[in-house]
Design a protein around this motif. Structure first.
Motif, PDB file in Angstrom:
ATOM      1  N   ILE A  71       0.935  -1.157  -0.059  1.00 16.68           N
ATOM      2  CA  ILE A  71      -0.011   0.032   0.001  1.00 16.68           C
ATOM      3  C   ILE A  71       0.753   1.306  -0.072  1.00 16.68           C
ATOM      4  O   ILE A  71       1.771   1.414   0.826  1.00 16.68           O
ATOM      5  CB  ILE A  71      -0.865   0.010   1.081  1.00 16.68           C
ATOM      6  N   THR A  72       0.375   2.116  -0.801  1.00 15.11           N
ATOM      7  CA  THR A  72       1.246   3.669  -0.846  1.00 15.11           C
ATOM      8  C   THR A  72       0.436   4.363  -0.442  1.00 15.11           C
ATOM      9  O   THR A  72      -0.806   4.400  -0.747  1.00 15.11           O
ATOM     10  CB  THR A  72       1.540   3.910  -2.369  1.00 15.11           C
ATOM     11  N   TYR A  73       1.069   5.222   0.775  1.00 18.57           N
ATOM     12  CA  TYR A  73       0.291   6.344   1.163  1.00 18.57           C
ATOM     13  C   TYR A  73       0.530   7.754   0.628  1.00 18.57           C
ATOM     14  O   TYR A  73       1.872   8.080   0.712  1.00 18.57           O
ATOM     15  CB  TYR A  73       0.653   6.451   2.888  1.00 18.57           C
ATOM     16  N   LEU A  74      -0.101   8.103  -0.128  1.00 17.34           N
ATOM     17  CA  LEU A  74       0.039   9.439  -0.885  1.00 17.34           C
ATOM     18  C   LEU A  74      -0.243  10.516   0.044  1.00 17.34           C
ATOM     19  O   LEU A  74      -1.655  11.053   0.377  1.00 17.34           O
ATOM     20  CB  LEU A  74      -0.674   9.541  -2.083  1.00 17.34           C
ATOM     21  N   SER A  75       0.646  11.392   0.681  1.00 14.84           N
ATOM     22  CA  SER A  75       0.558  12.423   1.723  1.00 14.84           C
ATOM     23  C   SER A  75       0.908  13.722   1.259  1.00 14.84           C
ATOM     24  O   SER A  75       1.811  14.023   0.314  1.00 14.84           O
ATOM     25  CB  SER A  75       1.428  11.950   2.808  1.00 14.84           C
ATOM     26  N   LEU A  89      -4.840  -1.214  -9.782  1.00 13.67           N
ATOM     27  CA  LEU A  89      -4.733  -0.951  -8.277  1.00 13.67           C
ATOM     28  C   LEU A  89      -5.946  -0.241  -7.617  1.00 13.67           C
ATOM     29  O   LEU A  89      -6.689   0.439  -8.547  1.00 13.67           O
ATOM     30  CB  LEU A  89      -3.381  -0.430  -8.053  1.00 13.67           C
ATOM     31  N   SER A  90      -6.264  -0.617  -6.321  1.00 17.08           N
ATOM     32  CA  SER A  90      -7.273   0.108  -5.636  1.00 17.08           C
ATOM     33  C   SER A  90      -6.783   1.772  -5.252  1.00 17.08           C
ATOM     34  O   SER A  90      -5.569   1.683  -4.705  1.00 17.08           O
ATOM     35  CB  SER A  90      -7.553  -0.595  -4.578  1.00 17.08           C
ATOM     36  N   VAL A  91      -7.651   2.452  -5.130  1.00 12.95           N
ATOM     37  CA  VAL A  91      -7.335   3.786  -4.894  1.00 12.95           C
ATOM     38  C   VAL A  91      -8.645   4.172  -3.649  1.00 12.95           C
ATOM     39  O   VAL A  91      -9.862   4.108  -3.915  1.00 12.95           O
ATOM     40  CB  VAL A  91      -7.456   4.963  -6.042  1.00 12.95           C
ATOM     41  N   VAL A  92      -7.856   4.802  -2.704  1.00 13.29           N
ATOM     42  CA  VAL A  92      -8.925   5.349  -1.703  1.00 13.29           C
ATOM     43  C   VAL A  92      -8.405   6.950  -1.484  1.00 13.29           C
ATOM     44  O   VAL A  92      -7.354   7.200  -1.451  1.00 13.29           O
ATOM     45  CB  VAL A  92      -8.858   4.643  -0.195  1.00 13.29           C
ATOM     46  N   ALA A 134      -2.477  -0.841  -3.784  1.00 16.90           N
ATOM     47  CA  ALA A 134      -3.518   0.142  -3.734  1.00 16.90           C
ATOM     48  C   ALA A 134      -2.725   1.242  -3.180  1.00 16.90           C
ATOM     49  O   ALA A 134      -1.776   1.300  -2.622  1.00 16.90           O
ATOM     50  CB  ALA A 134      -4.003  -0.463  -2.191  1.00 16.90           C
ATOM     51  N   VAL A 135      -3.531   2.340  -3.339  1.00 21.06           N
ATOM     52  CA  VAL A 135      -2.829   3.711  -2.932  1.00 21.06           C
ATOM     53  C   VAL A 135      -4.083   4.727  -2.199  1.00 21.06           C
ATOM     54  O   VAL A 135      -5.025   4.519  -2.477  1.00 21.06           O
ATOM     55  CB  VAL A 135      -2.955   4.476  -4.372  1.00 21.06           C
ATOM     56  N   GLY A 152       0.691  -7.518  10.165  1.00 22.33           N
ATOM     57  CA  GLY A 152       1.797  -7.096   8.997  1.00 22.33           C
ATOM     58  C   GLY A 152       2.798  -6.394   9.554  1.00 22.33           C
ATOM     59  O   GLY A 152       2.679  -5.678  10.710  1.00 22.33           O
ATOM     60  N   ASP A 153       3.611  -6.207   8.783  1.00 26.03           N
ATOM     61  CA  ASP A 153       4.768  -5.149   9.223  1.00 26.03           C
ATOM     62  C   ASP A 153       4.792  -3.937   8.391  1.00 26.03           C
ATOM     63  O   ASP A 153       4.758  -3.772   7.202  1.00 26.03           O
ATOM     64  CB  ASP A 153       6.120  -5.842   8.861  1.00 26.03           C
ATOM     65  N   PRO A 154       4.341  -2.869   9.109  1.00 23.90           N
ATOM     66  CA  PRO A 154       4.046  -1.592   8.518  1.00 23.90           C
ATOM     67  C   PRO A 154       5.303  -1.196   7.530  1.00 23.90           C
ATOM     68  O   PRO A 154       5.115  -0.299   6.442  1.00 23.90           O
ATOM     69  CB  PRO A 154       3.782  -0.652   9.698  1.00 23.90           C
ATOM     70  N   GLU A 155       6.202  -1.349   8.019  1.00 25.41           N
ATOM     71  CA  GLU A 155       7.670  -0.945   7.411  1.00 25.41           C
ATOM     72  C   GLU A 155       7.786  -1.663   5.869  1.00 25.41           C
ATOM     73  O   GLU A 155       8.333  -1.003   5.002  1.00 25.41           O
ATOM     74  CB  GLU A 155       8.869  -1.207   7.866  1.00 25.41           C
ATOM     75  N   ARG A 156       7.098  -2.896   6.044  1.00 24.78           N
ATOM     76  CA  ARG A 156       7.065  -3.741   4.721  1.00 24.78           C
ATOM     77  C   ARG A 156       6.009  -3.548   3.738  1.00 24.78           C
ATOM     78  O   ARG A 156       6.198  -3.330   2.515  1.00 24.78           O
ATOM     79  CB  ARG A 156       7.304  -5.085   4.864  1.00 24.78           C
ATOM     80  N   VAL A 157       4.851  -3.367   4.359  1.00 28.12           N
ATOM     81  CA  VAL A 157       3.612  -2.910   3.711  1.00 28.12           C
ATOM     82  C   VAL A 157       3.626  -1.688   3.107  1.00 28.12           C
ATOM     83  O   VAL A 157       2.810  -1.389   1.992  1.00 28.12           O
ATOM     84  CB  VAL A 157       2.389  -3.610   4.519  1.00 28.12           C
ATOM     85  N   VAL A 158       3.789  -0.558   3.931  1.00 26.21           N
ATOM     86  CA  VAL A 158       3.266   0.742   3.714  1.00 26.21           C
ATOM     87  C   VAL A 158       4.608   1.464   3.042  1.00 26.21           C
ATOM     88  O   VAL A 158       5.492   1.711   3.854  1.00 26.21           O
ATOM     89  CB  VAL A 158       2.700   1.431   4.990  1.00 26.21           C
ATOM     90  N   ARG A 159       4.292   2.012   2.048  1.00 28.07           N
ATOM     91  CA  ARG A 159       5.442   3.026   1.527  1.00 28.07           C
ATOM     92  C   ARG A 159       4.792   4.624   1.309  1.00 28.07           C
ATOM     93  O   ARG A 159       3.418   4.611   1.010  1.00 28.07           O
ATOM     94  CB  ARG A 159       5.635   2.557   0.058  1.00 28.07           C
ATOM     95  N   VAL A 160       5.540   5.392   1.775  1.00 31.65           N
ATOM     96  CA  VAL A 160       4.938   6.964   1.918  1.00 31.65           C
ATOM     97  C   VAL A 160       5.521   7.901   0.819  1.00 31.65           C
ATOM     98  O   VAL A 160       6.673   7.570   0.547  1.00 31.65           O
ATOM     99  CB  VAL A 160       5.408   7.511   3.265  1.00 31.65           C
ATOM    100  N   ILE A 161       4.690   8.374  -0.008  1.00 27.57           N
ATOM    101  CA  ILE A 161       5.340   9.412  -0.903  1.00 27.57           C
ATOM    102  C   ILE A 161       4.622  10.660  -0.710  1.00 27.57           C
ATOM    103  O   ILE A 161       3.169  10.714  -0.400  1.00 27.57           O
ATOM    104  CB  ILE A 161       4.619   8.935  -2.449  1.00 27.57           C
TER     105      ILE A 161
END
Length: 348
Positions: free
Chosen positions: A189-193, A281-284, A254-255, A217-226
């Motif tokens: 999951i990419t978190y677009l911030s 990919l899913s988008v929220v 997903a994003v 899950g491991d947030p460091e592995r699952v979540v990428r921040v842009i």
């Protein structure tokens, strides 16, 4: 604009007094303290006001009172429809008390925020509802020292002793989006911030990470921040290049975007590259602005009670203006996940 016949000048209080056959002081009492004037005299003055189309000049009264009949509303981005609905709540509530709302736009820039607050102080605004650009409350405290109280909106991390605040539980909103994506089987999951200084960006990310941890899950592995410089559709569209970097095997499943504006930009950027949500990919998004239900596919998003946020903020400001026993409060609303067509189960 009403004017005195033959002169072109606006109708004044002396004109009303002459028409009604009373003194200017009596006209002033009818306008400001009608309970002090006999009913027959009051009706005569009111009839003269109507016949002459007299418009009262509030500037002198504002100078005597030490403040104007206006309140400021300082928003982060005047083009974002989220703030338009918030503004409607503020304006409706202020209007019920005879107050006008002056809209100011910081454009997410600290220097513009400072300039707007100085303007409010110079105009002796009765108060202000403020959506700050960062976590620094120095500008708010300065404004309060100038005699202009303020309520912070969309900020949930403010100390009770600083000011009233109204916000939505951004951590819960981030968790709701995260749980939804995890339940759909998404493991990247990419978190677009937006900027890290914005509390809502940080807290929604924390909620997303908490949902990942909750699922094992491991947030460091699952979540990428842009991060983007601004929270608008153009920034979301430009970010798609970075979101997709690394090819199909490395791109996210997903994003989650920190607001709907970014998410709409992402949908556009995907379409320009021959991709679409939710197939690729899913988008929220976050906010549930009107546009979220109009785009295709409809945008899954976390809804905020925008109008109610504006009303609540203005009600707290009115309490501070009128109640000598007022104490600062922190109001927090609950978000709600709205599922539409931009999210679906991960396709292996």
């Amino acid at each position: 604009m009403s004017s005195t016949e033959g002169t072109g000048r606006p109708v004044g209080i002396n004109d009303v007094a002459a028409r009604a056959g009373v003194s200017p002081g009596t006209v002033s009492n009818v306008l400001n303290r009608p309970e002090r004037v006999a009913e027959s005299t009051r009706r005569r003055v009111e009839r003269a006001v109507e016949e002459l189309d007299y418009v009262r000049n509030s500037s002198g009264r504002s100078l005597r009172a030490g403040r104007s009949d206006s309140v400021g509303l300082l928003v982060l981005d005047v083009t974002n429809p989220f703030f338009a609905e918030v503004a409607r709540g503020v304006e409706d509530t202020a209007g019920e008390e005879g107050l006008a709302v002056v809209l100011l736009n910081s454009a997410e820039q600290a220097v513009r925020q400072q300039r707007s607050m100085r303007l409010l102080a110079e105009q002796r605004a009765a108060g202000a509802v403020i959506m700050p650009v960062d976590g620094d409350t120095a500008d708010l405290l300065w404004l309060r020292k100038q005699g202009v109280p303020g309520v912070l909106l969309d900020r949930g991390d403010v100390d009770d002793g600083t000011a009233c605040s109204v916000s939505v539980d951004n951590h819960a909103g981030g968790m709701a989006a995260g749980r939804h994506l995890i339940n759909l089987g998404h493991e990247r999951i990419t978190y677009l911030s937006g900027p890290a200084d914005l509390e809502q960006c940080r807290t929604r990310l924390e909620g997303l990470r908490a949902a990942v941890t909750e699922s094992g899950g491991d947030p460091e592995r699952v979540v990428r921040v842009i991060r983007t410089a601004q929270l608008n559709a153009e920034s979301g569209e430009k970010a798609v290049e970075e979101v997709l970097a690394g090819g199909p095997k490395r791109r996210p499943q997903a994003v989650f975007c920190t607001n709907d504006q970014l998410a709409v930009g992402v949908l556009k950027g995907l379409g320009e590259r021959g991709l679409n949500a939710p197939y690729d990919l899913s988008v929220v998004g976050y906010d549930d602005v009107d546009l979220a239900a109009l785009v295709h596919p409809g945008l899954t998003t976390v809804a905020q009670p925008k109008y109610e946020l504006g009303r609540a903020a203005m009600e707290l400001l009115l309490s501070e203006l009128h109640d000598a026993e007022h104490r600062h409060e922190r109001l927090r609303f609950a978000p709600e996940l709205v599922v539409r067509g931009s999210t679906a189960a991960y396709r292996i």
